[in-house]
Scaffold this active site. Sequence first.
Site, mmCIF file in Angstrom:
data_model
loop_
_atom_site.group_PDB
_atom_site.id
_atom_site.type_symbol
_atom_site.label_atom_id
_atom_site.label_comp_id
_atom_site.label_asym_id
_atom_site.label_seq_id
_atom_site.Cartn_x
_atom_site.Cartn_y
_atom_site.Cartn_z
ATOM 1 N N HIS A 88 0.828 -1.205 0.000
ATOM 2 C CA HIS A 88 0.000 0.000 0.000
ATOM 3 C C HIS A 88 0.867 1.261 0.000
ATOM 4 N N TYR A 98 -9.722 4.330 2.771
ATOM 5 C CA TYR A 98 -10.325 3.158 3.438
ATOM 6 C C TYR A 98 -11.844 3.318 3.567
ATOM 7 N N GLU A 140 0.959 1.880 7.825
ATOM 8 C CA GLU A 140 1.288 2.709 6.657
ATOM 9 C C GLU A 140 1.771 4.090 7.100
ATOM 10 N N TYR A 191 11.783 -2.983 -2.810
ATOM 11 C CA TYR A 191 11.390 -2.664 -4.176
ATOM 12 C C TYR A 191 10.871 -1.236 -4.266
ATOM 13 N N GLN A 207 5.855 -2.912 -9.448
ATOM 14 C CA GLN A 207 6.960 -2.932 -8.490
ATOM 15 C C GLN A 207 8.190 -3.596 -9.121
ATOM 16 N N TYR A 208 9.353 -3.041 -8.829
ATOM 17 C CA TYR A 208 10.618 -3.653 -9.258
ATOM 18 C C TYR A 208 11.602 -3.618 -8.083
ATOM 19 N N SER A 209 12.239 -4.770 -7.838
ATOM 20 C CA SER A 209 13.187 -4.876 -6.728
ATOM 21 C C SER A 209 14.454 -4.110 -7.059
ATOM 22 N N GLY A 277 13.521 -13.734 -10.402
ATOM 23 C CA GLY A 277 13.592 -13.676 -8.937
ATOM 24 C C GLY A 277 15.000 -13.424 -8.415
ATOM 25 N N THR A 279 16.604 -10.751 -8.803
ATOM 26 C CA THR A 279 16.891 -9.323 -8.576
ATOM 27 C C THR A 279 17.061 -8.925 -7.100
ATOM 28 N N GLY A 391 4.007 -10.487 -7.413
ATOM 29 C CA GLY A 391 2.609 -10.272 -7.790
ATOM 30 C C GLY A 391 1.829 -10.268 -6.499
HETATM 31 C C1 LIG Z 1 7.470 -6.899 -4.826
HETATM 32 C C2 LIG Z 1 7.652 -7.106 -6.306
HETATM 33 C C3 LIG Z 1 8.905 -7.039 -6.865
HETATM 34 C C4 LIG Z 1 9.075 -7.247 -8.229
HETATM 35 N N1 LIG Z 1 10.335 -7.184 -8.769
HETATM 36 C C5 LIG Z 1 10.503 -7.381 -10.094
HETATM 37 C C6 LIG Z 1 11.810 -7.306 -10.681
HETATM 38 O O1 LIG Z 1 12.802 -7.043 -10.010
HETATM 39 N N2 LIG Z 1 11.917 -7.521 -12.021
HETATM 40 C C7 LIG Z 1 10.827 -7.807 -12.805
HETATM 41 O O2 LIG Z 1 10.996 -7.989 -14.028
HETATM 42 N N3 LIG Z 1 9.582 -7.911 -12.268
HETATM 43 C C8 LIG Z 1 9.405 -7.666 -10.944
HETATM 44 N N4 LIG Z 1 8.130 -7.723 -10.410
HETATM 45 C C9 LIG Z 1 6.976 -7.964 -11.318
HETATM 46 C C10 LIG Z 1 6.509 -6.627 -11.910
HETATM 47 O O3 LIG Z 1 6.002 -5.786 -10.899
HETATM 48 C C11 LIG Z 1 5.380 -6.785 -12.950
HETATM 49 O O4 LIG Z 1 4.371 -7.570 -12.394
HETATM 50 C C12 LIG Z 1 5.874 -7.410 -14.230
HETATM 51 O O5 LIG Z 1 6.865 -6.582 -14.826
HETATM 52 C C13 LIG Z 1 4.720 -7.583 -15.231
HETATM 53 O O6 LIG Z 1 4.103 -6.329 -15.426
HETATM 54 P P1 LIG Z 1 3.463 -5.977 -16.837
HETATM 55 O O7 LIG Z 1 2.768 -4.666 -16.718
HETATM 56 O O8 LIG Z 1 4.463 -6.123 -17.903
HETATM 57 O O9 LIG Z 1 2.421 -7.132 -17.009
HETATM 58 P P2 LIG Z 1 0.828 -7.000 -16.866
HETATM 59 O O10 LIG Z 1 0.285 -6.236 -18.009
HETATM 60 O O11 LIG Z 1 0.519 -6.541 -15.496
HETATM 61 O O12 LIG Z 1 0.427 -8.525 -17.033
HETATM 62 C C14 LIG Z 1 0.762 -9.468 -16.023
HETATM 63 C C15 LIG Z 1 0.266 -10.840 -16.440
HETATM 64 O O13 LIG Z 1 -1.148 -10.806 -16.583
HETATM 65 C C16 LIG Z 1 -1.505 -11.278 -17.863
HETATM 66 N N5 LIG Z 1 -2.673 -10.505 -18.360
HETATM 67 C C17 LIG Z 1 -2.720 -9.178 -18.610
HETATM 68 N N6 LIG Z 1 -3.935 -8.841 -19.096
HETATM 69 C C18 LIG Z 1 -4.650 -9.984 -19.153
HETATM 70 C C19 LIG Z 1 -5.957 -10.319 -19.583
HETATM 71 N N7 LIG Z 1 -6.782 -9.376 -20.039
HETATM 72 N N8 LIG Z 1 -6.349 -11.611 -19.512
HETATM 73 C C20 LIG Z 1 -5.528 -12.564 -19.035
HETATM 74 N N9 LIG Z 1 -4.272 -12.322 -18.624
HETATM 75 C C21 LIG Z 1 -3.842 -11.057 -18.677
HETATM 76 C C22 LIG Z 1 -0.298 -11.036 -18.753
HETATM 77 O O14 LIG Z 1 -0.235 -11.932 -19.859
HETATM 78 C C23 LIG Z 1 0.841 -11.279 -17.797
HETATM 79 O O15 LIG Z 1 1.160 -12.633 -17.731
HETATM 80 C C24 LIG Z 1 7.951 -7.520 -9.044
HETATM 81 C C25 LIG Z 1 6.674 -7.560 -8.469
HETATM 82 C C26 LIG Z 1 6.513 -7.349 -7.124
HETATM 83 C C27 LIG Z 1 5.130 -7.393 -6.542
HETATM 84 C C1 HEM Z 2 -8.927 -3.367 5.075
HETATM 85 C C2 HEM Z 2 -8.789 -2.910 3.831
HETATM 86 C C3 HEM Z 2 -7.830 -3.462 2.805
HETATM 87 C C4 HEM Z 2 -7.363 -4.733 2.661
HETATM 88 C C5 HEM Z 2 -7.646 -5.952 3.525
HETATM 89 C C6 HEM Z 2 -6.483 -4.730 1.512
HETATM 90 C C7 HEM Z 2 -5.790 -5.836 1.050
HETATM 91 C C8 HEM Z 2 -4.857 -5.797 0.022
HETATM 92 C C9 HEM Z 2 -4.054 -6.926 -0.401
HETATM 93 C C10 HEM Z 2 -4.107 -8.323 0.199
HETATM 94 C C11 HEM Z 2 -3.259 -6.506 -1.399
HETATM 95 C C12 HEM Z 2 -2.230 -7.358 -2.167
HETATM 96 C C13 HEM Z 2 -0.913 -7.317 -1.422
HETATM 97 C C14 HEM Z 2 0.156 -8.109 -2.154
HETATM 98 O O1 HEM Z 2 0.679 -7.613 -3.131
HETATM 99 O O2 HEM Z 2 0.428 -9.245 -1.746
HETATM 100 C C15 HEM Z 2 -3.555 -5.115 -1.631
HETATM 101 C C16 HEM Z 2 -2.960 -4.341 -2.604
HETATM 102 C C17 HEM Z 2 -3.482 -3.119 -3.004
HETATM 103 N N1 HEM Z 2 -4.437 -2.390 -2.352
HETATM 104 FE FE1 HEM Z 2 -5.406 -2.898 -0.668
HETATM 105 N N2 HEM Z 2 -6.465 -3.482 0.982
HETATM 106 C C18 HEM Z 2 -7.266 -2.675 1.728
HETATM 107 C C19 HEM Z 2 -7.502 -1.340 1.519
HETATM 108 C C20 HEM Z 2 -7.132 -0.649 0.387
HETATM 109 C C21 HEM Z 2 -7.513 0.708 0.098
HETATM 110 C C22 HEM Z 2 -8.305 1.631 1.008
HETATM 111 C C23 HEM Z 2 -7.001 1.009 -1.142
HETATM 112 C C24 HEM Z 2 -7.156 2.309 -1.895
HETATM 113 C C25 HEM Z 2 -8.116 2.508 -2.768
HETATM 114 C C26 HEM Z 2 -6.284 -0.164 -1.587
HETATM 115 C C27 HEM Z 2 -5.586 -0.263 -2.785
HETATM 116 C C28 HEM Z 2 -4.682 -1.263 -3.088
HETATM 117 C C29 HEM Z 2 -3.842 -1.245 -4.265
HETATM 118 C C30 HEM Z 2 -3.809 -0.166 -5.349
HETATM 119 C C31 HEM Z 2 -3.065 -2.409 -4.203
HETATM 120 C C32 HEM Z 2 -2.060 -2.901 -5.243
HETATM 121 C C33 HEM Z 2 -2.884 -3.565 -6.308
HETATM 122 C C34 HEM Z 2 -2.091 -4.288 -7.363
HETATM 123 O O3 HEM Z 2 -0.892 -4.073 -7.490
HETATM 124 O O4 HEM Z 2 -2.747 -5.078 -8.063
HETATM 125 N N3 HEM Z 2 -6.367 -1.144 -0.648
HETATM 126 N N4 HEM Z 2 -4.529 -4.706 -0.748
#
Ligand SMILES: Cc1cc2nc3c(=O)[nH]c(=O)nc-3n(C[C@H](O)[C@H](O)[C@H](O)COP(=O)(O)OP(=O)(O)OC[C@H]3O[C@@H](n4cnc5c(N)ncnc54)[C@H](O)[C@@H]3O)c2cc1C
Ligand code: HEM
Length: 400
Positions: A88, A98, A140, A191, A207-209, A277, A279, A391
């Site tokens: 968050h 919230y 947060e 990240y 997000q990118y590490s 992974g 990174t 993810g």
């Molecule tokens: C904490 C953390 C650290 C990370 N560190 C790194 C890192 O160091 N390096 C790195 O390369 N990545 C890293 N990632 C992953 C990165 O954040 C992205 O998730 C990754 O780059 C993919 O993003 P994207 O926008 O290219 O893909 P997106 O567009 O988000 O797509 C993701 C997946 O969903 C699928 N998808 C999209 N749209 C649809 C649809 N309509 N129907 C079905 N499937 C769909 C795509 O085919 C793809 O497989 C990290 C993620 C996290 C959470």
């Molecule tokens: C009690 C309330 C909430 C719960 C339990 C909750 C839970 C979560 C969880 C489980 C994730 C995924 C974490 C992960 O990456 O593993 C997440 C991500 C996220 N949350 Fe919340 N959340 C809450 C409130 C909110 C609020 C108030 C907002 C703002 C509108 C918000 C916006 C987001 C966004 C933008 C992400 C990242 C989404 C993505 O990258 O796909 N959340 N939250």
Amino acid sequence: MLSEESAAVVRATLPAVAGALDEITTRFYGAMFRDRPELLDGLFNRGNQASGAQRRALAGSIAGFAQALLADPDTRPDALLARIAHKHAAVGITDDQYTIVHKYLFGAIAEVLGDAVTPDVAAAWDEVYWLMAGALIAREARLYQEAGVLPGEVWRPWTVVERHEETRDVVSFLLRPADGRPAPPARAGQYVSVRLRMPDGVHQLRQYSLSSDPGDDLRRITVKRVAGEAGAPDGEVSNLLFEQVGTGDELTLSAPFGDVSLDDADTPLVLISAGIGCTPMAGMLARLAATGSGRRVLVLHADTSPDDHALRAEVRETVDRLPDAEAVFWYERPGAEEPGARTGLMDLTGIDVPADSTVYLCGPLPFMRAVRGQVLKAGVPPRRVHYEVFGPDLWLPEAA
Ligand SMILES: Cc1cc2nc3c(=O)[nH]c(=O)nc-3n(C[C@H](O)[C@H](O)[C@H](O)COP(=O)(O)OP(=O)(O)OC[C@H]3O[C@@H](n4cnc5c(N)ncnc54)[C@H](O)[C@@H]3O)c2cc1C
Ligand code: HEM
């Protein structure tokens, strides 16, 4: 603390609510994005919306939190809350949001469960929501304070000072703050979010590490372009970064966050990764080298082939510089570049994993599940095994 009356109601209704959470969260996001489309611009990840991963993570976290409260009304599942709060903070969530989420979530619960949601049931789940929200808001607030930023104001401009192709699918960007201020403090393993304007005008965050020493003034991220499988589209942000961002360009980055970071103990370390992974492990290794660490370090990595193994040469070099480090690589298709590598999937048989190690894991979920099992079998206690999911984390709620 969850009141006794509410605990009884939550216990009685948890199976019904948990069973309907998928439908509830689908409706919740649908209604919220219909009324507040601005939340899809520059906040929520539309890839995770499309795949349903975010919906499942939200549902799983609420069910996990409720279950933890029922087991112990005073408890707060630390790992679950930390993971969410860091994510968050990395996307700049503020406490006023919230109330918006509450409105749409409870609207969806009432719609899906209908008459089953009596005032008592609504009040009990309200208590669960606000206990969880309160715990997240407090964490947060602390994270923003520690990062030295106002709540939600995590964004700064950075300049790409170097672009480096690591493999045919992976590229690194070396970055310097474009506003002249020092780079923010970061811990190895953390990240940043990258905020990009997509061709249709919508902003997206990913997000990118940090893959270099976070103590440095320059920061590096290493990105793999994601190819769509089985008819799914290619990853939108990774491919845009790969195809269009180069030296001299500006990127918007969040302050660094992330609950999985290098500990500062002196016990052995085991860094285990697969594919991209690598990174966070590269960032941790660079930190160990920069601080002249004498820790015992075991780097274990699995990849398709040496050619596909991003940062391979750099990791080897860093391991060679550390006084007590060793690397073992596994490849599905081995190559002459790594004559000592093993063939096939990672298998820890014969690898000495000391029971007092701190273990870090990063890679696809099935890989991490399998290797975590092997690490536990080697005698490492679960609390010493940390993992990063690239993810929404669909694993954590199970453990809460
Ligand atoms: C904490 C953390 C650290 C990370 N560190 C790194 C890192 O160091 N390096 C790195 O390369 N990545 C890293 N990632 C992953 C990165 O954040 C992205 O998730 C990754 O780059 C993919 O993003 P994207 O926008 O290219 O893909 P997106 O567009 O988000 O797509 C993701 C997946 O969903 C699928 N998808 C999209 N749209 C649809 C649809 N309509 N129907 C079905 N499937 C769909 C795509 O085919 C793809 O497989 C990290 C993620 C996290 C959470
Ligand atoms: C009690 C309330 C909430 C719960 C339990 C909750 C839970 C979560 C969880 C489980 C994730 C995924 C974490 C992960 O990456 O593993 C997440 C991500 C996220 N949350 Fe919340 N959340 C809450 C409130 C909110 C609020 C108030 C907002 C703002 C509108 C918000 C916006 C987001 C966004 C933008 C992400 C990242 C989404 C993505 O990258 O796909 N959340 N939250």
